[in-house]
Write an enzyme that holds these catalytic residues in place. Structure first.
Site, PDB file in Angstrom:
ATOM      1  N   SER A 130       0.865  -1.182   0.000  1.00  0.00           N
ATOM      2  CA  SER A 130       0.000   0.000   0.000  1.00  0.00           C
ATOM      3  C   SER A 130       0.897   1.226   0.000  1.00  0.00           C
ATOM      4  O   SER A 130       2.069   1.149   0.409  1.00  0.00           O
ATOM      5  CB  SER A 130      -0.888   0.006   1.250  1.00  0.00           C
ATOM      6  N   TYR A 141      -2.886  -0.729  10.398  1.00  0.00           N
ATOM      7  CA  TYR A 141      -2.913  -1.173   9.000  1.00  0.00           C
ATOM      8  C   TYR A 141      -1.651  -0.709   8.265  1.00  0.00           C
ATOM      9  O   TYR A 141      -0.966  -1.504   7.610  1.00  0.00           O
ATOM     10  CB  TYR A 141      -4.159  -0.647   8.298  1.00  0.00           C
TER      11      TYR A 141
END
Length: 230
Positions: A130, A141
């Protein structure tokens, strides 16, 4: 480079969102079979898509998957999860569970399929990171994706001897269930998947799927304050 025409691929989390787009792009590029996993897989109308059950936190489940898909040339570690809030908002057990899914889950799958890829001539491993691997402010996350990026870089060296192409994929908001409720510009999953297919065919090691990702990759050479999400 990795040949896709006639290949057999595995996409974890492959029955929806970005995983579904990966599976479709691989088939369009000529893959013979794509194994697509989910915790509770549904049937597929396309015989080239083979649904298989997988719980990435369960060693036995991963081992069963390797037995069911012994002929894989390409592995895409796409399965993942998130939790809301910052690192200090969540209990350590919740953060550890997220790491178990996003980081150790990918490692378990890689460990199970590395010998398979070796027997098949090397093939490719694709890990979905990401932009939050680099950009701060996304709590557990983002931290898990940063850890996955580091893991991928280490695996690239460890798998080089068997001829496995290792690709790290970085992307910003992409139109999947995980961010569907957010009113922000989003990538089309099909575009991201097409870029990954192109990277496999060209023998590349990294995909920077959008402008925001390219911005934060460039910012790594500057002050750490420049990595904060606005």
């Amino acid at each position: 480079m990795t040949e896709i025409k006639g290949a057999r691929a595995l996409v974890t989390g492959g029955q929806r969102g970005l995983g579904e787009a990966f599976a479709a792009a691989l088939l369009e590029a000529g893959a013979e079979t794509v194994y697509v996993t989910a915790r509770h897989p549904g049937p597929s109308a396309d015989p080239r898509l083979v649904p298989l059950a997988l719980e990435v936190t369960d060693e036995a489940s991963v081992a069963r998957l390797a037995e069911q898909a012994p002929d894989v040339d390409i592995v895409i570690n796409n399965a993942g999860a998130t939790i809301p809030g910052g690192l200090l908002d969540n209990g350590v057990a919740d953060v550890a569970h997220l790491f178990d899914i996003n980081v150790l889950g990918a490692l378990r799958v890689t460990r199970a399929f590395a010998p398979v890829l070796a027997r098949r001539g090397g093939g490719a491993l694709v890990n979905v990171h990401s932009v939050l691997s680099w950009a701060s402010g996304a709590g557990a996350y983002g931290a898990s994706k940063a850890a996955l990026w580091s893991l991928t870089n280490s695996l690239r060296g460890e798998l080089a001897g068997q001829g496995t192409q290792v690709v790290g994929v970085h992307l910003g908001y992409t139109d999947t269930d995980m961010v569907r409720a957010l009113d922000v510009p989003k990538n089309d999953p099909r575009d991201v998947a097409a870029q990954v297919v192109e990277a496999l065919l060209k023998g590349e090691s990294e995909v920077l799927a959008d402008e925001v990702t390219r911005h934060f990759k460039a910012a790594l050479s500057g002050p750490v304050e420049g990595l904060a999400v606005a």
